[in-house]
Every structure is written in structure tokens, then in C-alpha cells.
Write a protein that holds these residues in place. Structure first.
Motif, PDB file in Angstrom:
ATOM      1  N   GLN A 435      36.494  36.704  26.143  1.00  0.00           N
ATOM      2  CA  GLN A 435      36.049  36.567  28.226  1.00  0.00           C
ATOM      3  C   GLN A 435      37.999  36.879  28.212  1.00  0.00           C
ATOM      4  OE1 GLN A 435      33.616  33.873  29.445  1.00  0.00           O
ATOM      5  NE2 GLN A 435      31.897  35.174  28.354  1.00  0.00           N
ATOM      6  N   GLY A 453      29.015  39.139  32.948  1.00  0.00           N
ATOM      7  CA  GLY A 453      29.440  40.294  32.356  1.00  0.00           C
ATOM      8  C   GLY A 453      29.464  40.409  30.745  1.00  0.00           C
ATOM      9  N   PRO A 454      29.926  41.080  29.895  1.00  0.00           N
ATOM     10  CA  PRO A 454      29.756  42.643  30.302  1.00  0.00           C
ATOM     11  C   PRO A 454      28.904  43.254  30.259  1.00  0.00           C
ATOM     12  CG  PRO A 454      30.163  41.953  27.786  1.00  0.00           C
ATOM     13  CD  PRO A 454      29.965  40.040  28.275  1.00  0.00           C
ATOM     14  N   TRP A 472      33.402  44.447  33.777  1.00  0.00           N
ATOM     15  CA  TRP A 472      33.380  42.870  34.076  1.00  0.00           C
ATOM     16  C   TRP A 472      33.218  42.970  35.313  1.00  0.00           C
ATOM     17  CZ3 TRP A 472      33.127  38.603  31.273  1.00  0.00           C
ATOM     18  CH2 TRP A 472      32.982  38.697  29.730  1.00  0.00           C
TER      19      TRP A 472
END
Length: 504
Positions: A435, A453-454, A472
Motif C-alpha cells: 500500500q 484501492g486498488p 489508487w
């Protein structure tokens, strides 16, 4: 209900090849000129105007004979220009009646129009004839008109009219009287019959009609009977209407090759004037114009111009064609040009009372043409989304104005503003647990506070344009407290991180 009596109008234009040439060259109307046909050096005069005939020029003269008249202008015969002029006259006559028959020959145009039962719509035959001749004159053609209840009578009267008369009408039942004074030349007789009648001392239709039928048939056969009926105005005719397509096309061959675009615009203006006049008679406008330039030693150069709305504004069309040819100039000298137009409706766009006012079509189209000349043809228009989730998946289509105004629903719900970055800007990103946690953007370091997200999307796996994205949506803050909302995009095919948009 009684059937209306037959009534025919014959439109006759002498020396039509010459008139077709001068139609697009008004500067030659006051000068003697001839039209030559055939291959050099065996060219001969096929048509000429009255001023040339006054000087002694005649049909069949060769180039050597014409050289003895230094004031006479020589033009080559153009079948394309003659065909365009004939189509314009057929369209003009078709506005008075859809039933036309073409009886033209090599040197003249002769159209017979069935106007039976049109008195209530077009007025009396005299009024209709003057209106038709006025429209024919606006096309640049000089013609005469004869109206009669018999097909052949109308033709003979038209061929026998003097240049001073423009409309001749044969009263019902008086056809033989109207034909009696005419010369036999209006019948276009074969040479053997013309010689025979000349030996008999027969020179007018009245003299031919007075011959006894049996004696005439015994000497000339059934052809003699047909000629007698024609001279008396009693010969019947099976009308064969012409079925012509409506095409807006004008062609002109230049006397000398043209290289300067400004010089070409004078010719374009003349052709456009004829196209607009022909479209106006049918209550139409020009929706698009295609110009085809025949080049010296090169393939034809073709360009099409289509404004937002159909229009008959001549200056607008000249400006649009000028801008388009400036952006796409021909690569050689121009020998001839053809203008082909697509007709469109002249209806106006009805806007709502509180709808925003649109710019004038002329200003809008000229402005768009100038922008296209700077940025390119494919970079001006409105964006239309493609059926794909790919980034920047849209195409550019030309601007169009809807024919009907639609009610616009204005939403009061606030929306997030987005600023698209084109092209996307590359960034360096720190990932923790797959992330995003921090990144550098425009020389500033941002720490990610929230990440959404993703979202993975891909497509075109069957083609070389294979694409895949990981998206994202982030809310990040810089060290000085600046808050930033952005869309991060990772190109899966190149493993490259980019910022594609900023949220405000």
C-alpha cells in the motif's frame, strides 16, 4: 370529372455549348467567342455567340480560319461543364412540373415540360412562362419558351421564334395558324426530304399543310403523311418523362493552370453561386461542399468542408474552403476544379427561452476552421467516450448542433472537481504492505493519510495494444500541512507509478 386539356411548354436554348461555357465566365458575355471541338489540328467550331456570328464566324470553321478573326476568343469544348449546365436547367424546369422530356441535340438544349393542370398552382401559361424564363436567366442561360396544347407544335414554335420574343403561346384550336408562317427548317428534315420539298416550292409549314394527303403519301410514303400532320399541328406524341437524379455539382476547366490559391477563389465563388442558387430553388441549403482539383501531372486533390449547420452563405463557404486549402494545399498547378455539394435542411434551431445563446454559425465555423489549421484536424471537436475502461479512452468527433432542444436537468448536488494531468506525471512512491505510504510530487514529500484501492483494470489482451492499470485514490499531506487529493496510477505493463489527476 373532366380531364384537363393537354398543355406543353418547350424551353429552347440555342448554341447551348457556348452558353454553358459563358455561364461560368460572365466576363465573356460582351466579347465574341467560339467553342472548338475535336483533336488538334482538326478542331472545328461547334458553337458560337451572336457577336462572333456578326463578325462572319460560322459553324465548322477550323483554327486557321478563326485566326483571321483576332478579336474572337477561342474556348475548348467541355462536356463536363455542358453536363452541369444541363443538369441545372433540368432541376429548374423540374420545379414547375416533374414530367420532362429531353429532346436536345448537339448544338441546342430543348426540354418539353408537361404543364397540364398546373394553372391553379402556377397561374396562367403566360405568367408561368415568364417566371420560368426569369429563373433560367438567373442561371446564366438565355432561352425562349413556347406553350401549346400539342407536343410537336410547342417544339416548332420554340425553334421558329425570333430572339426578340421570349414567350409564344398557341391558342387551342389555332395550332395550324400559328405554324403556317414557320420555315421548314424547324422540322429538322433529312436532306432528301428537304431537297424534295424545296424542288416542289414548299418553304413553310402552311404550304406543307395545304398539300393533298393522298398525293403526298403516294410520293413520299408514310413519312409524307407524318410531316403533313405535324405541319397541321395534329401529330400525336407518346410522352416519355425524364427521370433525372438531383445532384449539386459544378465543373469548370481553367483556361491556364493556376498556382495561386487567391486566384482560384474567384472561380470557386462563381461555382458556389450556382450551387447555392440551385439549392435555393428547392428550399434547401448546402450541408457540405467537396472540392476536387485536377492537378498538372498529379492525382486529383479532394477536400470536404462541413460546417455545423447547413447554410447558403456564399462568403462563409469561400472562407471555409480557403482555410481548408491553406492547411492542405495542392502540390501542383490546378487545371480544373469540381464542386459537389450535399443538400441539407434550412430549418432553424429552436432554443428555449432561458437557454444560453449560441454564437453565430458563421463565426463558429470560421473559428473552428482556424483552430483546426493550427492544431490539426483530429484535435478539434467534442470528446466521446469509447466502450472501454482504459484511461483517456475517448475520441474526438466534429461539433454538431441538435435539431431539437432538449430539456436540461441541473443537479444541485455538489460534485468533486478533478484536474486531469496530461501527460501523467511520474513519481517516486514508498510502499508498505503493498500500500502507498509516501511519495514525492513536484519537489514536495507527501505522507498518505487515506488510501482507497486498488482497482485493477485491463483490456485488449487480444491485440498488441494490451494495457493494465492499478488505480489508487489517495488523501495525502505535505510537511507544511498542504492537503492533496490525487489519483495514482500504476502501469502494470511497465511497472511505472504516475499521478493522473488531482482532486479539488
Amino acid at each position: 370529372m373532366t380531364r384537363p386539356a393537354e398543355l406543353y411548354a418547350c424551353l429552347y436554348a440555342k448554341e447551348f455549348p457556348a452558353q454553358a461555357m459563358v455561364r461560368l465566365r460572365p466576363q465573356l458575355r460582351e466579347r465574341p467567342f467560339v467553342v472548338m471541338q475535336g483533336e488538334a489540328p482538326l478542331q472545328q467550331v461547334c458553337s458560337l455567340n451572336t457577336k462572333a456570328r456578326t463578325l462572319g464566324v460560322a459553324h465548322g470553321m477550323t483554327n486557321v480560319e478563326i485566326d483571321t478573326f483576332p478579336s474572337v476568343t477561342v474556348l475548348p469544348h467541355s462536356q463536363a461543364e455542358e453536363k452541369a449546365a444541363k443538369s441545372a436547367l433540368i432541376e429548374c424546369a423540374g420545379t414547375f412540373s416533374p414530367r420532362l422530356e429531353d429532346c436536345s441535340d448537339d448544338t441546342s438544349l430543348l426540354l418539353v415540360i408537361d404543364i397540364t393542370g398546373t394553372e391553379r398552382l402556377l397561374g396562367s401559361p403566360s405568367k408561368m412562362g415568364k417566371t420560368l424564363l426569369h429563373q433560367v436567366k438567373s442561371l446564366g442561360i438565355t432561352a425562349c419558351l413556347a406553350i401549346a396544347g400539342n407536343f410537336h407544335v410547342a417544339i416548332c414554335l420554340a425553334r421558329g421564334m425570333s430572339p426578340s420574343n421570349q414567350v409564344a403561346i398557341a391558342a387551342s384550336g389555332q395550332e395550324s395558324v400559328a405554324l403556317a408562317r414557320l420555315s421548314l427548317t424547324v422540322l429538322d428534315l433529312p436532306e432528301k426530304y428537304a431537297e424534295t420539298l424545296s424542288l416542289w416550292g414548299i418553304h413553310t409549314l402552311g404550304m406543307l399543310a395545304a398539300l393533298p394527303e393522298k398525293a403526298l403519301v403516294s410520293r413520299m410514303g408514310q413519312e409524307g403523311r407524318r410531316l403533313r400532320l405535324l405541319a397541321r399541328g395534329e401529330l400525336k406524341h407518346l410522352f416519355v418523362p425524364l427521370e433525372a437524379d438531383f445532384t449539386l455539382e459544378e465543373h469548370m476547366e481553367l483556361d491556364t493552370p493556376v498556382e495561386l490559391l487567391d486566384s482560384l477563389l474567384f472561380v470557386v465563388g462563381v461555382l458556389l453561386e450556382q450551387l447555392i442558387l440551385r439549392a435555393t430553388t428547392r428550399v434547401l441549403a448546402l450541408a457540405s461542399v467537396t472540392i476536387t482539383l485536377s492537378l498538372e501531372g498529379a492525382t486529383p486533390h479532394t477536400r470536404t468542408v462541413r460546417p455545423a449547420l447547413p447554410t447558403n452563405n456564399r462568403q462563409l463557404w469561400i472562407k471555409l474552403l480557403h482555410l481548408d486549402l491553406e492547411a492542405h494545399p495542392p502540390q501542383a498547378a490546378i487545371l480544373a476544379l469540381t464542386l459537389t455539394a450535399e443538400p441539407g435542411s434550412t430549418s432553424k434551431v429552436q432554443r428555449g427561452l432561458f437557454s444560453p445563446q449560441l454564437p453565430e454559425p458563421m463565426r463558429l465555423d470560421v473559428t473552428l476552421a482556424r483552430i483546426r489549421a493550427i492544431v490539426g484536424e483530429d484535435c478539434v471537436g467534442r470528446a466521446v467516450l469509447k466502450d472501454t475502461h482504459q484511461r483517456d479512452g475517448f475520441t474526438i468527433e466534429p461539433f454538431t448542433i441538435p435539431s431539437e432542444s432538449s430539456a436540461e436537468v441541473i443537479s444541485t448536488q455538489p460534485r468533486v472537481a478533478i484536474r486531469q494531468l496530461r501527460p501523467p506525471e511520474n513519481i517516486s512512491l514508498t510502499l508498505i504492505g503493498h500500500q502507498p505510504k509516501a511519495f514525492f510530487f513536484r519537489e514536495k514529500q507527501y505522507t498518505v493519510e487515506r488510501a482507497y484501492g486498488p482497482w485493477l483494470t485491463s483490456g485488449d489482451w487480444w491485440a498488441p495494444t494490451l494495457w493494465g492499470h492499478e488505480q489508487w485514490d489517495l488523501i495525502a499531506r505535505s510537511r507544511d500541512g498542504e492537503l492533496l487529493g490525487c489519483c495514482l496510477l500504476r502501469d502494470l505493463t511497465q511497472n511505472l507509478w504516475q499521478i493522473a489527476a488531482l482532486y479539488d
